[in-house]
Write an enzyme that holds these catalytic residues in place. Structure first.
Site, PDB file in Angstrom:
ATOM      1  N   ARG A 111       0.908  -1.126   0.025  1.00  0.00           N
ATOM      2  CA  ARG A 111       0.021   0.021   0.105  1.00  0.00           C
ATOM      3  C   ARG A 111       0.658   1.244  -0.041  1.00  0.00           C
ATOM      4  NH1 ARG A 111      -5.143   1.591  -1.034  1.00  0.00           N
ATOM      5  NH2 ARG A 111      -6.350   2.751   0.648  1.00  0.00           N
ATOM      6  N   THR A 388      -8.723   0.468  -9.788  1.00  0.00           N
ATOM      7  CA  THR A 388      -8.276  -0.734  -9.128  1.00  0.00           C
ATOM      8  C   THR A 388      -8.383  -2.026 -10.061  1.00  0.00           C
ATOM      9  OG1 THR A 388      -8.802   0.139  -6.984  1.00  0.00           O
ATOM     10  CG2 THR A 388      -8.510  -2.270  -7.116  1.00  0.00           C
TER      11      THR A 388
HETATM   12  O1  DON Z   1      -7.830   0.930  -1.610  1.00  0.00           O
HETATM   13  C1  DON Z   1      -9.187   1.232  -1.723  1.00  0.00           C
HETATM   14  O2  DON Z   1      -9.957   0.584  -1.013  1.00  0.00           O
HETATM   15  C2  DON Z   1      -9.497   2.179  -2.685  1.00  0.00           C
HETATM   16  N1  DON Z   1      -8.482   3.102  -3.301  1.00  0.00           N
HETATM   17  C3  DON Z   1      -9.765   1.204  -4.093  1.00  0.00           C
HETATM   18  C4  DON Z   1     -10.213   2.085  -5.324  1.00  0.00           C
HETATM   19  C5  DON Z   1     -11.112   1.309  -6.210  1.00  0.00           C
HETATM   20  O3  DON Z   1     -11.228   0.163  -6.234  1.00  0.00           O
HETATM   21  C6  DON Z   1     -11.484   1.783  -7.385  1.00  0.00           C
HETATM   22  N2  DON Z   1     -11.882   1.062  -8.485  1.00  0.00           N
HETATM   23  N3  DON Z   1     -12.414   0.717  -8.954  1.00  0.00           N
END
Ligand code: DON
Length: 576
Positions: A111, A388
């Protein structure tokens, strides 16, 4: 009086929900308004299911050449940084859950971290209110990238040893240098996300045409600077990114755009191997991601609550009702307790215990929705203390990898650090800029997830491996910000409780509740009787797109069956 209160609550909730809707539209995983049907693909020896086909095939080739699932995941991860730039990345971060053929399970936390100059007030305006512009659109939002450290750590510790990092990165380097044809989701997303990218000439040079418009379906994307950066990492290892000229260019690019990241922040970055969150569900073992992801804890908490019901005997509508009640409770706990485990104390054993789940279950009325405001997060435990992409990999040896990584928004903050080809994230919006101020996914947080120097923002990414008799049974995970944990929950329960095949388990329209806003979101395609049941129980239900993409693999008697989520164009299940 009561009606008036309800109306006020509804209006407040809808404002949040609209906020979430805006960001859902900008995140990876969403292209269709109706869920199609995943194709089931079988393979005898090994398989990769990923959001982008070229990168999935890169991973399968590594498996065919005798590599293990970790080798393949690393090759796919680097390839997607080139071929799926809206979420695949080396300028962001993520999580990898690994099951090893020897029976051990582990996770790698890569992360992003907050730069040293970030503090609790960094994302507030002059009046002390949360300022989404700062946390989502400005260079202040950029976290120190973790992907290169994470993938390199995975390979060094758990790769087969048959390949060098350079060999696994070679396809990515060639794809960046020679270019490839833009298609599917990448091409769909680019025009939509162009307003953020076009703010920076360094991004326009790569993703734009001479006339200043974005590259389109069928155009060739060539990324020579990214190829050079990847080649330097292949040659000198991850330190090529974290120290020296590339680190200096990243810091300079971020600072020129108004951010605070320094070369020292990059030098200080470490990926961290962490013990997974483990749970059990009807005889299966759940292995998932610990904090700074909220995913593993919330998933196990919800499964523990649901285990007390004979879901297989309930109607689908009642099953989903009980599920949304479990969701409300787990997401309330998420908001209250969870943050960076290296900074805040999290009562993990209690939150993931069967006893705690039983206490929550006792508060669920089988025929009446509990309003979000009546859910007191944590009960007695208090005393103790969104772009993501997901890919799943299995090999012929018994190893499995579940990997989700992200830039947060599609194409991150939109900034390519000049001279590096690296697109940077806006992950720091996952902090709670201020208590009671939702992030882009409508998620609330408390002090536990306040911004701070070096801290990792809380995530919802939930890469998960379900074991049966100690062997990989189901490998799943998803993008989708706050939707992720509940998407994973429903893939797991669809397989275990409803006996669905993997294609159906992935394709079946899902429901979502995240405690606040106090709304059950039902994906387009959820049956009318389910919506009617939830409404009859007192829930406010909104039917809409729920952009997730749970690229999953299920073990089969002879090999594996993969399902690429049909919600997003271009995902591929490939094996041999
Ligand atoms: O880490 C997280 O929970 C978010 N930054 C994830 C973002 C995300 O899944 C966007 N995509 N679809």
């Amino acid at each position: 009086m009561q009606n008036k209160m309800m109306l006020t609550r509804f209006v407040r909730s809808c404002a949040l929900c609209l906020l979430a809707a805006v960001s859902f539209a900008s995140i990876a995983g969403a292209q269709t308004s109706e869920v199609g049907r995943a194709q089931a693909v079988t393979a005898e020896h090994g398989m990769v299911v990923a959001q982008e086909a070229i990168a999935a095939r890169v991973g399968v080739k590594v498996l065919q050449d005798g590599g293990n699932a970790i080798d393949a995941a690393v090759a796919t991860g680097f390839a997607m940084a080139v071929t799926y730039p809206r979420a695949g990345n080396i300028g962001g971060g993520g999580f990898m859950v690994i099951h090893r053929a020897n029976g051990e399970d582990t996770t790698i936390d890569y992360r992003e971290t907050a730069p040293g100059a970030i503090n609790a007030k960094s994302f507030l305006d002059a009046q002390g209110n949360a300022d989404p512009e700062k946390s989502r659109s400005s260079a202040l939002a950029i976290g120190v990238p973790g992907t290169v450290a994470g993938l390199a750590m995975a390979e060094a510790k758990y790769g087969s040893g048959k390949f060098t990092l350079a060999e696994l990165m070679a396809p990515a380097i060639a794809l960046a240098r020679d270019g490839f044809t833009l298609a599917d989701d990448t091409a769909d997303a680019l025009p939509r996300d162009w307003p953020r990218l076009k703010r920076w000439p360094s991004s326009v040079r790569i993703f734009g045409k001479a006339d200043g418009s974005p590259l389109a379906d069928g155009d060739k994307l060539v990324q020579p600077e990214l190829a050079d950066t990847l080649a330097a990492i292949a040659k000198d290892g991850p330190q090529a990114l974290y120290q020296g000229p590339i680190a200096e260019k990243i810091a300079a690019g971020v600072q020129a755009a108004g951010g605070v990241m320094t070369a020292d922040d990059l030098k200080n970055y470490r990926a961290i191997e962490r013990a997974p969150i483990r749970g059990s569900y009807r005889g299966y073992t759940i292995v998932s991601m610990p904090p700074p992801s909220s995913g593993g804890i919330a998933l196990v908490e919800m499964l523990n609550i649901l285990e007390g019901y004979d879901l297989a005997r309930e109607s689908h509508a009642q099953e989903l009702f009980l599920m949304t009640e479990a969701m409300k409770r787990a997401y309330a706990d998420r908001a209250f307790f969870l943050g960076d485990p290296d900074v805040v104390k999290i009562p993990v054993p209690r939150l993931t215990s069967k006893g705690y789940a039983a206490e929550w279950r006792a508060t669920i009325k089988p025929d009446r929705a509990t309003p979000a405001d009546d859910i007191r997060a944590g009960g007695e435990v208090r005393e103790e203390g969104r772009n993501t992409t997901h890919f799943s990999v299995v090999d012929q040896f018994g190893n499995a990898v579940s990997n989700t990584y992200t830039l947060n928004f599609s194409y991150g903050v939109g900034l390519v650090a000049a001279g590096t080809g690296i697109l940077l994230n806006n992950e720091l919006d996952d902090f709670a800029a201020k208590a009671d101020s939702p992030n882009a996914y409508g998620l609330l947080g408390d002090e536990a997830n306040a911004p701070g120097p070096g801290k990792r923002p809380l995530s919802s990414m939930t890469p998960t491996i379900v074991l049966k008799d100690g062997k990989p049974f189901l490998i799943t995970g998803s993008p989708g910000g706050s939707l992720i944990i509940n998407a994973v929950l429903q893939v797991v329960t669809n397989v275990i409780d409803r006996g669905m095949d993997i294609a159906t388990a992935v394709s079946t329209p899902r429901v979502h509740n995240q405690w606040k806003p106090d709304i059950v979101f039902a994906e387009n395609g959820v049956a009318d009787d389910i919506v009617a049941t939830l409404q009859a129980r007192g829930d406010t239900v909104m039917v809409r797109r729920l952009p997730t993409s749970a690229n999953s693999i299920l073990a089969a008697p002879t090999g594996f069956i993969g399902a690429a989520d049909p919600r997003t164009r271009g995902a591929l299940a490939a094996g041999y």
